[in-house]
Design an enzyme around this catalytic site. Structure first.
Site, PDB file in Angstrom:
ATOM      1  N   ASN A 127       0.874  -1.170   0.000  1.00  0.00           N
ATOM      2  CA  ASN A 127       0.000   0.000   0.000  1.00  0.00           C
ATOM      3  C   ASN A 127       0.910   1.218   0.000  1.00  0.00           C
ATOM      4  OD1 ASN A 127      -1.851   1.999   0.389  1.00  0.00           O
ATOM      5  ND2 ASN A 127      -2.803   1.085   2.209  1.00  0.00           N
ATOM      6  N   LYS A 177       3.590   0.767   2.878  1.00  0.00           N
ATOM      7  CA  LYS A 177       3.322  -0.290   3.860  1.00  0.00           C
ATOM      8  C   LYS A 177       3.368  -1.632   3.132  1.00  0.00           C
ATOM      9  CE  LYS A 177       0.302   2.555   6.629  1.00  0.00           C
ATOM     10  NZ  LYS A 177      -1.029   3.106   6.557  1.00  0.00           N
ATOM     11  N   ARG A 195      -2.218  -2.102  -3.812  1.00  0.00           N
ATOM     12  CA  ARG A 195      -3.520  -1.474  -3.626  1.00  0.00           C
ATOM     13  C   ARG A 195      -3.545  -0.203  -4.489  1.00  0.00           C
ATOM     14  NH1 ARG A 195      -5.339   2.637   0.945  1.00  0.00           N
ATOM     15  NH2 ARG A 195      -7.517   2.708   0.387  1.00  0.00           N
ATOM     16  N   HIS A 249     -13.162   0.962  -0.445  1.00  0.00           N
ATOM     17  CA  HIS A 249     -13.041  -0.117   0.550  1.00  0.00           C
ATOM     18  C   HIS A 249     -13.450  -1.468  -0.036  1.00  0.00           C
ATOM     19  CE1 HIS A 249     -13.644   2.836   4.165  1.00  0.00           C
ATOM     20  NE2 HIS A 249     -12.364   2.648   3.935  1.00  0.00           N
ATOM     21  N   HIS A 269     -17.761  -1.332   7.246  1.00  0.00           N
ATOM     22  CA  HIS A 269     -16.327  -1.072   7.462  1.00  0.00           C
ATOM     23  C   HIS A 269     -16.244   0.260   8.194  1.00  0.00           C
ATOM     24  CE1 HIS A 269     -11.971  -1.046   6.070  1.00  0.00           C
ATOM     25  NE2 HIS A 269     -12.160   0.188   6.510  1.00  0.00           N
ATOM     26  N   GLY A 305     -13.867   2.579  10.211  1.00  0.00           N
ATOM     27  CA  GLY A 305     -12.508   2.929  10.653  1.00  0.00           C
ATOM     28  C   GLY A 305     -12.390   4.439  10.674  1.00  0.00           C
ATOM     29  N   GLY A 357     -11.834   6.032   7.922  1.00  0.00           N
ATOM     30  CA  GLY A 357     -12.766   6.129   6.801  1.00  0.00           C
ATOM     31  C   GLY A 357     -13.783   5.023   6.997  1.00  0.00           C
ATOM     32  N   ARG A 365     -14.159  13.152   7.784  1.00  0.00           N
ATOM     33  CA  ARG A 365     -14.926  13.401   6.549  1.00  0.00           C
ATOM     34  C   ARG A 365     -16.406  13.540   6.850  1.00  0.00           C
ATOM     35  NH1 ARG A 365     -12.693   8.426   3.142  1.00  0.00           N
ATOM     36  NH2 ARG A 365     -10.712   8.477   4.240  1.00  0.00           N
ATOM     37  N   ASP A 398     -10.912  10.652  16.597  1.00  0.00           N
ATOM     38  CA  ASP A 398     -10.685   9.283  17.067  1.00  0.00           C
ATOM     39  C   ASP A 398     -11.870   8.806  17.901  1.00  0.00           C
ATOM     40  OD1 ASP A 398      -9.685   7.053  18.760  1.00  0.00           O
ATOM     41  OD2 ASP A 398      -7.798   7.525  17.758  1.00  0.00           O
ATOM     42  N   MET A 399     -12.463   7.705  17.494  1.00  0.00           N
ATOM     43  CA  MET A 399     -13.665   7.209  18.168  1.00  0.00           C
ATOM     44  C   MET A 399     -13.425   6.927  19.652  1.00  0.00           C
ATOM     45  SD  MET A 399     -16.776   6.657  18.223  1.00  0.00           S
ATOM     46  CE  MET A 399     -17.534   6.640  16.611  1.00  0.00           C
ATOM     47  N   GLY A 455     -15.336  -1.062  13.992  1.00  0.00           N
ATOM     48  CA  GLY A 455     -16.204  -2.237  13.860  1.00  0.00           C
ATOM     49  C   GLY A 455     -15.649  -3.467  14.556  1.00  0.00           C
ATOM     50  N   ASN A 468     -13.269  -3.389  17.073  1.00  0.00           N
ATOM     51  CA  ASN A 468     -12.846  -3.204  18.469  1.00  0.00           C
ATOM     52  C   ASN A 468     -13.867  -2.612  19.413  1.00  0.00           C
ATOM     53  OD1 ASN A 468     -10.125  -4.113  18.013  1.00  0.00           O
ATOM     54  ND2 ASN A 468      -9.849  -2.226  16.849  1.00  0.00           N
ATOM     55  N   GLU A 474      -7.177  -6.729   4.160  1.00  0.00           N
ATOM     56  CA  GLU A 474      -7.096  -6.342   2.749  1.00  0.00           C
ATOM     57  C   GLU A 474      -5.825  -6.892   2.109  1.00  0.00           C
ATOM     58  OE1 GLU A 474      -8.167  -2.548   4.569  1.00  0.00           O
ATOM     59  OE2 GLU A 474      -8.859  -1.939   2.586  1.00  0.00           O
TER      60      GLU A 474
HETATM   61  P1  ADP Z   1      -8.057   3.392   8.964  1.00  0.00           P
HETATM   62  O1  ADP Z   1      -9.346   3.752   8.296  1.00  0.00           O
HETATM   63  O2  ADP Z   1      -7.103   4.550   9.075  1.00  0.00           O
HETATM   64  O3  ADP Z   1      -7.439   2.107   8.500  1.00  0.00           O
HETATM   65  P2  ADP Z   1      -8.743   1.931  11.359  1.00  0.00           P
HETATM   66  O4  ADP Z   1      -9.518   0.894  10.646  1.00  0.00           O
HETATM   67  O5  ADP Z   1      -7.484   1.546  12.028  1.00  0.00           O
HETATM   68  O6  ADP Z   1      -8.476   3.184  10.474  1.00  0.00           O
HETATM   69  O7  ADP Z   1      -9.713   2.590  12.460  1.00  0.00           O
HETATM   70  C1  ADP Z   1      -9.332   3.645  13.239  1.00  0.00           C
HETATM   71  C2  ADP Z   1     -10.489   3.999  14.163  1.00  0.00           C
HETATM   72  O8  ADP Z   1     -10.750   2.872  14.994  1.00  0.00           O
HETATM   73  C3  ADP Z   1     -10.224   5.179  15.076  1.00  0.00           C
HETATM   74  O9  ADP Z   1     -11.358   6.029  15.110  1.00  0.00           O
HETATM   75  C4  ADP Z   1     -10.057   4.520  16.431  1.00  0.00           C
HETATM   76  O10 ADP Z   1     -10.488   5.340  17.458  1.00  0.00           O
HETATM   77  C5  ADP Z   1     -10.991   3.346  16.288  1.00  0.00           C
HETATM   78  N1  ADP Z   1     -10.747   2.338  17.326  1.00  0.00           N
HETATM   79  C6  ADP Z   1      -9.691   1.525  17.483  1.00  0.00           C
HETATM   80  N2  ADP Z   1      -9.830   0.781  18.605  1.00  0.00           N
HETATM   81  C7  ADP Z   1     -11.010   1.143  19.181  1.00  0.00           C
HETATM   82  C8  ADP Z   1     -11.730   0.762  20.342  1.00  0.00           C
HETATM   83  N3  ADP Z   1     -11.267  -0.169  21.169  1.00  0.00           N
HETATM   84  N4  ADP Z   1     -12.911   1.358  20.586  1.00  0.00           N
HETATM   85  C9  ADP Z   1     -13.405   2.302  19.760  1.00  0.00           C
HETATM   86  N5  ADP Z   1     -12.779   2.701  18.648  1.00  0.00           N
HETATM   87  C10 ADP Z   1     -11.598   2.141  18.350  1.00  0.00           C
END
Ligand code: ADP
Length: 400
Positions: free
Chosen positions: A8, A15, A90, A179, A207, A209, A211, A240, A283-284, A333, A335, A384
């Site tokens: 990627n 990466k 990718r 995605h 999905h 994340g 994004g 976004r 950040d979630m 999704g 975590n 992926e």
């Molecule tokens: P990317 O789209 O950059 O690949 P990721 O799939 O790694 O991103 O997702 C990043 C997001 O996942 C961030 O918003 C982060 O806060 C969230 N995240 C990771 N671990 C947790 C968790 N335990 N609880 C809630 N959100 C999480």
């Protein structure tokens, strides 16, 4: 055994994951960051989880690939570069030209660069990565795997916008989605877990994340998806906006004295979403913590995030006339049990019953709904890179 690498490459990063195929064993993973910027750094983790890092100047992608190959030998991860028989790249935008992954020829390199119009930040970097590997590892087959190609099966009523049709004909204005590699991987994995034929299932893949996008998969094909002409559309994301009324674009441009569409789109890409609503973070984890601590704007961001997911799931259930399984993947999704619960509880009217214990302590890729749930819910870790490595292996064998 073949060694296949998934790549990627971004504008300043590269990466990689190296797999032994067909065993699908991950031999190494890592990245080179800050390519062409001061403080370039390489990180490689081997199969035992041992990490190697080094700071060394890396002026461009070719230098990055050279360094990576040197270190893979030095760290005894490969003994001879010839062992690596295929590289999968990718690529963000494949337009309508690429309906599936392809073995890259000279024309494809040019074509991928030409598609930069649809992904100005990504495609040139993806192309640079491809070129670097083709020069330095000429023996290895190069395969391009596009984020968009899985969605090339959308029916026209799901990809044509309600705008003058000539915009599509002249400039390719349509929904492309993104995605795709992740949605393809997790939905196939879900079918495997459910022990049902992929082609006979109605699936909704979430999905979530930085994004985020949702995809409706019917008969083993992408049927509808929330990202649009670009990955800016659809759900509320980290930074976004997702869907907005396009007339706010001109309105806000006037208010802010912005004169180019590009500048406005940059704001919607980087200053909106969870970050824009909450004023706290994209950040979630921060949003969840602050919402729990009573911060109203974080709570609002969370509510909007969840509502949009529920809205899209409802839409896709209606479009497909039902759904067999809903899959959660990517950072949030995979975590966040609370987010999965917030979404699934709102779908109780569909007969979905969450298995709280499985949701809170999922054991790998697994079902998180109860056996009597009308729709199965799953948590699946996306991969992926593995999907890319599988495509490389399949295409390389087909070409023989
Ligand atoms: P990317 O789209 O950059 O690949 P990721 O799939 O790694 O991103 O997702 C990043 C997001 O996942 C961030 O918003 C982060 O806060 C969230 N995240 C990771 N671990 C947790 C968790 N335990 N609880 C809630 N959100 C999480």
């Amino acid at each position: 055994m073949e060694k296949i690498m998934a790549i990627n490459s971004g504008s300043s990063s590269l990466k990689f994951k190296l797999f032994a195929m067909p065993a699908e064993e991950e031999l190494a993973a890592g990245q080179i960051e800050r390519i062409g910027i001061d403080g370039s750094r390489v990180t490689i983790k081997n199969q035992a989880g041992e990490k190697y890092t080094e700071e060394t100047p890396v002026p461009d992608h070719k230098a990055a690939v050279g360094l990576l190959m040197k270190l893979l030998r030095q760290l005894s991860i490969v003994t001879d570069p010839e062992e690596i028989t295929g590289i999968g790249h990718r690529v963000v935008a494949g337009g309508e030209a690429y309906k599936q992954s392809v073995i890259v020829g000279d024309d494809d390199v040019a074509q991928i660069k030409a598609l930069a119009e649809y992904a100005p930040l990504h495609n040139p970097a993806n192309g640079a990565g491809i070129q670097a590997f083709r020069e330095l590892l000429p023996h290895a087959v190069s395969v391009a795997v596009f984020d968009t190609s899985f969605h090339q099966t959308l029916p026209p009523e799901n990809y044509i916008y309600s705008v003058p049709y000539e915009w599509y004909e002249k400039w390719g204005v349509r929904r492309y989605g993104a995605h795709g590699t992740s949605h393809r991987y997790v939905t196939q994995r879900a079918a495997e877990i459910l022990e049902k034929p992929y082609e006979q299932l109605k699936l909704i893949s979430c999905h979530l994340g930085n994004g985020s996008s949702i995809c409706a998969v019917q008969n083993g094909q992408s049927f509808d998806t929330s990202m649009g002409f670009t990955p800016l559309a659809g759900l509320t994301m980290g930074t976004r906006s997702g869907d907005v009324d396009p007339s706010l674009v001109g309105f806000v441009m006037d208010k802010l004295g912005i004169t180019t569409g590009n500048e406005m789109v940059t704001l919607l890409n980087h200053e909106a979403g969870l970050k824009g609503i909450s004023g706290i973070s994209s950040d979630m984890r921060d949003i969840l913590a602050q919402a729990a601590a009573g911060n109203d704007r974080a709570q609002l961001a969370l509510d909007i995030f969840v509502r949009n997911i529920v809205r899209y799931i409802g839409q896709y259930v209606a479009e497909m006339g039902g759904v067999d399984a809903i899959i959660f993947t990517a950072g949030i999704g995979e975590n966040s049990a609370p987010i999965r619960k917030l979404v699934l509880d709102r779908l109780a009217y569909m007969g979905i019953k969450l298995d709280s214990a499985a949701n809170e302590h999922p054991n790998g890729d697994c079902v998180i709904s109860t056996p009597d749930s009308a729709v199965t819910a799953l948590r699946v870790k996306t991969n992926e890179e593995l999907m890319i490595a599988r495509d490389v292996q399949r295409l390389a064998h087909e070409a023989q």
